[in-house]
Scaffold this motif. Structure first.
Motif, short mmCIF file in Angstrom:
data_model
loop_
_atom_site.label_atom_id
_atom_site.label_comp_id
_atom_site.label_asym_id
_atom_site.label_seq_id
_atom_site.Cartn_x
_atom_site.Cartn_y
_atom_site.Cartn_z
N PHE A 64 2.68 1.81 -3.51
CA PHE A 64 1.85 2.26 -4.63
C PHE A 64 0.86 3.36 -4.25
O PHE A 64 -0.01 3.71 -5.04
N PHE A 65 0.97 3.87 -3.01
CA PHE A 65 0.09 4.93 -2.54
C PHE A 65 -1.37 4.51 -2.62
O PHE A 65 -2.23 5.23 -3.14
N LEU A 66 -1.63 3.30 -2.11
CA LEU A 66 -2.97 2.74 -2.08
C LEU A 66 -3.40 2.51 -0.64
O LEU A 66 -2.57 2.48 0.27
N SER A 67 -4.68 2.29 -0.43
CA SER A 67 -5.15 1.89 0.89
C SER A 67 -4.93 0.39 1.04
O SER A 67 -4.85 -0.34 0.04
N GLU A 68 -4.82 -0.09 2.29
CA GLU A 68 -4.64 -1.53 2.50
C GLU A 68 -5.86 -2.30 2.00
O GLU A 68 -5.74 -3.43 1.52
N ALA A 69 -7.04 -1.70 2.11
CA ALA A 69 -8.25 -2.37 1.62
C ALA A 69 -8.17 -2.59 0.11
O ALA A 69 -8.56 -3.65 -0.39
N THR A 70 -7.63 -1.61 -0.60
CA THR A 70 -7.48 -1.75 -2.05
C THR A 70 -6.47 -2.85 -2.38
O THR A 70 -6.67 -3.65 -3.30
N VAL A 71 -5.38 -2.89 -1.61
CA VAL A 71 -4.36 -3.93 -1.83
C VAL A 71 -4.97 -5.30 -1.60
O VAL A 71 -4.75 -6.24 -2.38
N ALA A 107 0.83 -1.20 0.00
CA ALA A 107 0.00 0.00 0.00
C ALA A 107 0.87 1.26 0.00
O ALA A 107 0.60 2.22 -0.73
N GLN A 108 1.91 1.24 0.81
CA GLN A 108 2.80 2.40 0.88
C GLN A 108 3.55 2.60 -0.44
O GLN A 108 3.71 3.72 -0.91
#
Length: 228
Positions: A185-192, A182-183
């Motif tokens: 790719f600048f995503l939320s953990e939920a998205t990951v 997540a960090q």
């Protein structure tokens, strides 16, 4: 998980003192619950069926039925329980056998208490854990020992992945956790987590360990040191 939302854990080891040690470590956590113990693989298989744990801490060398075969039987039974193999032997053959049997994690018994607790939580949530100091050697040696063609044939299932899903698969193969992905790719953990679920579904894989091996076997990730 139990009605209280706790992660249910089964301890499997032929040494009572080790089971006691693991119990003391894990019972100190509010979100973990020990639902049973077993002293051999056959007993472990029976207890998984009766106690329905979320995570099994599995020793390898035990009487009657060893931990590898017990893991295979648990996996093939369709049980949702995820197995963490614990061993004192930092040897590839045990890890290879564990991966083939369907284990979701591989840790050495000298793991720090905090790392053990974290491993249980990660595996219960769908993440996989391989002891950091053996990860690269384990996977690269595994692939070389089991890949027959000089160049792996491309798997058509890979074409089903989106570009982002392919990138996530590569980071999974590099050993990154959901939080680290997540960090990156600048995503939320939920998205990951959503990406990971889709990757496993599209590639018809059981868990992240299988995804890592798949990435190496298909050539998506190439061993960095062929002379290792």
């Amino acid at each position: 998980m139990s009605e209280e939302g706790k992660i249910k854990v089964l301890l499997v080891d032929d040494q009572p003192l080790l089971r006691m040690g693991f119990r003391l470590i894990l019972e100190g956590e509010e979100d973990l619950e020990i639902v049973g113990e077993a002293s051999d693989g056959a007993e472990a298989v029976r207890t998984v069926d009766a106690a329905r744990p979320d995570v099994v801490l599995m020793d390898i060398r035990m009487p009657i039925l060893d931990g590898i075969e017990a893991t295979r039987r648990i996996t093939e039974s369709g049980s949702p329980a995820r197995v963490i193999i614990l061993t004192t032997f930092d040897l590839d053959e045990y890890a290879f056998s564990g991966l083939q049997a369907g284990a979701s994690a591989f840790l050495l018994k000298d793991v720090a208490p905090a790392e053990l607790v974290q491993a249980v939580r990660l595996v219960a949530s769908g993440d996989a854990v391989v002891a950091p100091r053996v990860t690269q050697r384990l996977l690269e040696t595994y692939v070389r020992g089991h890949r027959t063609p000089a160049q792996p044939a491309p798997d058509p299932l890979l074409a089903e992945l989106t570009r982002r899903e392919t990138e996530v698969l590569e980071t999974i193969a590099a050993g990154l956790s959901n939080a680290e992905i997540a960090q990156k790719f600048f995503l939320s953990e939920a998205t990951v987590k959503t990406h990971v679920r889709r990757i496993l579904s599209k590639l018809q894989l059981r868990d992240r360990v299988q995804a890592v091996v798949y990435a190496y076997e298909t050539g998506l990730v190439v061993p960095s040191n062929p002379d290792y």
